[in-house]
Design a protein around this motif. Structure first.
Motif, PDB file in Angstrom:
ATOM      1  N   ILE A 152      -4.034  11.620   8.001  1.00  0.00           N
ATOM      2  CA  ILE A 152      -4.848  11.498   9.202  1.00  0.00           C
ATOM      3  C   ILE A 152      -3.941  11.652  10.417  1.00  0.00           C
ATOM      4  O   ILE A 152      -2.842  11.118  10.453  1.00  0.00           O
ATOM      5  CB  ILE A 152      -5.554  10.126   9.243  1.00  0.00           C
ATOM      6  CG1 ILE A 152      -6.567  10.028   8.097  1.00  0.00           C
ATOM      7  CG2 ILE A 152      -6.236   9.891  10.575  1.00  0.00           C
ATOM      8  CD1 ILE A 152      -7.269   8.696   8.032  1.00  0.00           C
ATOM      9  N   ASN A 153      -4.420  12.402  11.418  1.00  0.00           N
ATOM     10  CA  ASN A 153      -3.693  12.527  12.687  1.00  0.00           C
ATOM     11  C   ASN A 153      -2.284  13.089  12.503  1.00  0.00           C
ATOM     12  O   ASN A 153      -1.310  12.555  13.006  1.00  0.00           O
ATOM     13  CB  ASN A 153      -3.624  11.159  13.399  1.00  0.00           C
ATOM     14  CG  ASN A 153      -3.210  11.295  14.850  1.00  0.00           C
ATOM     15  OD1 ASN A 153      -3.326  12.356  15.428  1.00  0.00           O
ATOM     16  ND2 ASN A 153      -2.716  10.221  15.406  1.00  0.00           N
ATOM     17  N   ASN A 160      -7.640   3.293   1.649  1.00  0.00           N
ATOM     18  CA  ASN A 160      -9.079   3.120   1.884  1.00  0.00           C
ATOM     19  C   ASN A 160      -9.593   1.753   1.429  1.00  0.00           C
ATOM     20  O   ASN A 160     -10.679   1.338   1.831  1.00  0.00           O
ATOM     21  CB  ASN A 160      -9.863   4.228   1.174  1.00  0.00           C
ATOM     22  CG  ASN A 160      -9.527   5.604   1.724  1.00  0.00           C
ATOM     23  OD1 ASN A 160      -9.244   5.743   2.910  1.00  0.00           O
ATOM     24  ND2 ASN A 160      -9.537   6.610   0.868  1.00  0.00           N
ATOM     25  N   LYS A 161      -8.820   1.078   0.573  1.00  0.00           N
ATOM     26  CA  LYS A 161      -9.250  -0.220   0.063  1.00  0.00           C
ATOM     27  C   LYS A 161      -8.620  -1.399   0.814  1.00  0.00           C
ATOM     28  O   LYS A 161      -8.789  -2.550   0.431  1.00  0.00           O
ATOM     29  CB  LYS A 161      -8.913  -0.328  -1.423  1.00  0.00           C
ATOM     30  CG  LYS A 161      -9.650   0.681  -2.300  1.00  0.00           C
ATOM     31  CD  LYS A 161      -9.286   0.497  -3.770  1.00  0.00           C
ATOM     32  CE  LYS A 161     -10.037   1.503  -4.644  1.00  0.00           C
ATOM     33  NZ  LYS A 161      -9.685   1.342  -6.083  1.00  0.00           N
ATOM     34  N   PHE A 218      -2.482   4.754  11.934  1.00  0.00           N
ATOM     35  CA  PHE A 218      -3.936   4.545  11.974  1.00  0.00           C
ATOM     36  C   PHE A 218      -4.307   3.253  11.254  1.00  0.00           C
ATOM     37  O   PHE A 218      -5.051   2.420  11.786  1.00  0.00           O
ATOM     38  CB  PHE A 218      -4.650   5.739  11.329  1.00  0.00           C
ATOM     39  CG  PHE A 218      -6.119   5.498  11.103  1.00  0.00           C
ATOM     40  CD1 PHE A 218      -7.022   5.624  12.140  1.00  0.00           C
ATOM     41  CD2 PHE A 218      -6.588   5.126   9.847  1.00  0.00           C
ATOM     42  CE1 PHE A 218      -8.382   5.387  11.936  1.00  0.00           C
ATOM     43  CE2 PHE A 218      -7.944   4.895   9.630  1.00  0.00           C
ATOM     44  CZ  PHE A 218      -8.840   5.025  10.674  1.00  0.00           C
ATOM     45  N   TRP A 219      -3.763   3.069  10.042  1.00  0.00           N
ATOM     46  CA  TRP A 219      -4.116   1.865   9.285  1.00  0.00           C
ATOM     47  C   TRP A 219      -3.475   0.611   9.874  1.00  0.00           C
ATOM     48  O   TRP A 219      -4.030  -0.484   9.760  1.00  0.00           O
ATOM     49  CB  TRP A 219      -3.749   2.048   7.814  1.00  0.00           C
ATOM     50  CG  TRP A 219      -4.687   2.989   7.125  1.00  0.00           C
ATOM     51  CD1 TRP A 219      -4.443   4.261   6.702  1.00  0.00           C
ATOM     52  CD2 TRP A 219      -6.065   2.734   6.833  1.00  0.00           C
ATOM     53  NE1 TRP A 219      -5.570   4.822   6.160  1.00  0.00           N
ATOM     54  CE2 TRP A 219      -6.589   3.903   6.214  1.00  0.00           C
ATOM     55  CE3 TRP A 219      -6.917   1.652   7.015  1.00  0.00           C
ATOM     56  CZ2 TRP A 219      -7.911   3.999   5.792  1.00  0.00           C
ATOM     57  CZ3 TRP A 219      -8.235   1.749   6.591  1.00  0.00           C
ATOM     58  CH2 TRP A 219      -8.718   2.910   5.992  1.00  0.00           C
ATOM     59  N   LEU A 220      -2.317   0.763  10.495  1.00  0.00           N
ATOM     60  CA  LEU A 220      -1.731  -0.368  11.228  1.00  0.00           C
ATOM     61  C   LEU A 220      -2.696  -0.840  12.301  1.00  0.00           C
ATOM     62  O   LEU A 220      -2.953  -2.038  12.461  1.00  0.00           O
ATOM     63  CB  LEU A 220      -0.396   0.055  11.863  1.00  0.00           C
ATOM     64  CG  LEU A 220       0.217  -0.905  12.893  1.00  0.00           C
ATOM     65  CD1 LEU A 220       0.598  -2.228  12.242  1.00  0.00           C
ATOM     66  CD2 LEU A 220       1.433  -0.267  13.559  1.00  0.00           C
ATOM     67  N   SER A 221      -3.249   0.117  13.042  1.00  0.00           N
ATOM     68  CA  SER A 221      -4.215  -0.210  14.089  1.00  0.00           C
ATOM     69  C   SER A 221      -5.449  -0.894  13.518  1.00  0.00           C
ATOM     70  O   SER A 221      -5.946  -1.876  14.076  1.00  0.00           O
ATOM     71  CB  SER A 221      -4.612   1.066  14.835  1.00  0.00           C
ATOM     72  OG  SER A 221      -5.641   0.816  15.759  1.00  0.00           O
ATOM     73  N   VAL A 246       0.845  -1.191   0.000  1.00  0.00           N
ATOM     74  CA  VAL A 246       0.000   0.000   0.000  1.00  0.00           C
ATOM     75  C   VAL A 246       0.886   1.249   0.000  1.00  0.00           C
ATOM     76  O   VAL A 246       1.599   1.506   0.967  1.00  0.00           O
ATOM     77  CB  VAL A 246      -0.943   0.022   1.224  1.00  0.00           C
ATOM     78  CG1 VAL A 246      -1.966   1.137   1.080  1.00  0.00           C
ATOM     79  CG2 VAL A 246      -1.626  -1.323   1.423  1.00  0.00           C
ATOM     80  N   ASP A 247       0.839   2.024  -1.084  1.00  0.00           N
ATOM     81  CA  ASP A 247       1.661   3.223  -1.209  1.00  0.00           C
ATOM     82  C   ASP A 247       1.014   4.126  -2.249  1.00  0.00           C
ATOM     83  O   ASP A 247       0.541   3.656  -3.278  1.00  0.00           O
ATOM     84  CB  ASP A 247       3.092   2.864  -1.634  1.00  0.00           C
ATOM     85  CG  ASP A 247       4.077   3.991  -1.379  1.00  0.00           C
ATOM     86  OD1 ASP A 247       3.904   5.072  -1.970  1.00  0.00           O
ATOM     87  OD2 ASP A 247       5.020   3.786  -0.594  1.00  0.00           O
TER      88      ASP A 247
END
Length: 450
Positions: free
Chosen positions: A62-63, A38-39, A70-73, A10-11
């Protein structure tokens, strides 16, 4: 070997996606690329993803730039077993380190090294693989991703690990004791990285290497004109460590008459630069280390009792390697992998006989000696499997003092070793007996790994 595994990359940089897809497709069965995070969730629903390679910053933001975290979480909430490798620029390494703490398997810095990227993804895939997961989880627990601290799996080190996690977040002064080569400086750095001061510097001072005449200037600083070479004002190590951590290594080598000056600075939390009368407040977390027995030094009048009380609010001791035999082989394999990559000899292994021979050694130089031994064997050996014959131990490494020395180097080693045994590590007395300066002695101790 058949290609296995599905990798999700994802990049938001399409050129990077193309390059990484071409690289990873040579090793893995399927490589999926996404230009937007987002996907990610929908892809995890439809595909059996084994590893996610996740960029840390996207255009949306984000943040305040922490979108990768965020996406790791989110990924970990959906499936905690999916390893995530973070893809980060140099400027975001601090975020990546935070990501490791929050569950990432590893991070790779852009611009990336192809070998490092493949190695990180393969290691993460092994964590996902049932037959290899246990082995690699073991290796992951052995070493801190940040400081290089080797924890091992021996009961003594696991207990130490738990203690460090509890005390690191406080500002308590910590005294680390242990033999040379056990990793005292690495432990100090690990404590700093686990502390609330981790965003600030850890300043290291080798107390055995500072000459007595420069002690105050090095630690407390000086003002212009304080002495002949003082052409400008200069901050000392205490000021440099303000808001961070000050690590005083080999504090047991500090001469007795200078200990009072150190005690004053620690008690008052302020320093006075040489040539000045103005106290300068300092806010430090103090970590000290020594390979000597401080309580015994106090009894023998070599170390101030009030200073010892100040520096060892928490006292931790790193056990010697010979007392944690179960850690020798795992640590050897870590060094084997490290030096195999450095010297272009990947996939090296230890034979059963080699493992047994390594476990039988006393390792008087501890982890440092083990590391040097493995590196030497990797350089010399032409085989992919290192056998017992690839490891040669000198009488020094076996803890034997030669009766019939054949070189000046052996004679020098023996004289220093005998003097250190006689005076139980008191370097001032050792240097006096040998007729050399403390600095010269200190250099030779490092050279011979005493």
């Amino acid at each position: 070997m058949a290609k296995q595994g599905t990798i999700l990359v994802v990049d938001d940089n399409k050129a990077i996606l193309t390059a990484v897809h071409m690289l990873l497709s040579t090793r893995f069965e399927k490589v999926i690329t996404l230009a937007t995070p987002n996907k990610i969730m929908s892809t995890l629903e439809t595909e059996k993803v084994d590893v996610v390679l996740l960029d840390m910053n996207f255009s949306a933001g984000i943040n305040n730039g922490n979108e990768g975290l965020f996406w790791l979480s989110e990924i970990k909430k959906k499936d905690p077993s999916i390893p995530v490798v973070l893809f980060t620029a140099y400027a975001d390494i601090e975020l990546a380190v935070r990501g490791i703490k929050e569950g990432a398997a590893d991070f790779v810095v852009k611009p990336w090294d192809n070998t490092k990227l493949i190695e990180s993804i393969q290691m993460a895939y092994a964590l996902r693989s049932p037959q290899k997961g246990k082995e690699n989880n073991t290796k992951k627990r052995l070493i801190s991703n940040e400081s290089g601290m080797f924890w091992g799996e021996s009961p003594a080190m696991q207990q130490l690990h738990l203690l460090i996690e509890k005390v690191a977040v406080t500002d308590a002064n910590i005294l680390i004791t242990g033999e040379n080569g056990t990793g005292k400086e690495m432990l100090a750095r690990e404590i700093h990285l686990l502390s609330n001061r981790k965003k600030e510097e850890i300043v290291t001072v080798d107390m055995g290497a500072i000459t007595e005449t420069l002690f105050e200037s090095e630690l407390f600083g000086h003002i212009k004109g304080a002495f002949t070479d003082a052409r400008t004002d200069r901050a000392g190590k205490f000021e440099a460590a303000t808001n961070g951590t000050l690590f005083l290594d080999e504090i047991g080598n500090l001469p007795y008459h200078l200990q009072a000056k150190l005690l004053t600075a620690i008690q008052q939390r302020a320093v006075v630069r040489v040539g000045s009368n103005t106290p300068i407040p300092v806010n430090i977390r103090l970590i000290s280390a020594t390979n000597r027995n401080p309580e015994k030094m106090v009894q023998e009048g070599q170390f101030r009792e009030d200073l010892l009380y100040r520096i060892n609010t928490i006292h931790v001791e790193i056990p010697p390697l010979r007392e944690r035999v179960e850690d020798i082989v795992p640590l050897s394999e870590i060094f084997l992998s490290k030096f195999g990559n450095i010297y272009g000899k990947p996939s090296l292994q230890l034979s059963t006989e080699a493992k047994d021979k390594l476990k039988e050694q006393p390792w008087l130089g501890n982890i440092r000696e083990l590391e040097h031994t493995i590196e030497k064997a990797v350089i010399i050996s032409d085989s992919s499997i290192l056998d017992a014959s690839d490891f040669h131990f000198s009488p020094k490494q076996k803890g034997i003092i030669l009766k019939d020395v054949t070189t000046l180097e052996e004679m020098e080693y023996n004289m220093i070793k005998k003097a250190m045994d006689k005076y139980e590590g008191n370097l001032s007395m050792v240097a006096n007996q040998l007729g050399i300066s403390r600095q010269t002695l200190y250099n030779k101790i490092k050279r011979y790994e005493l």
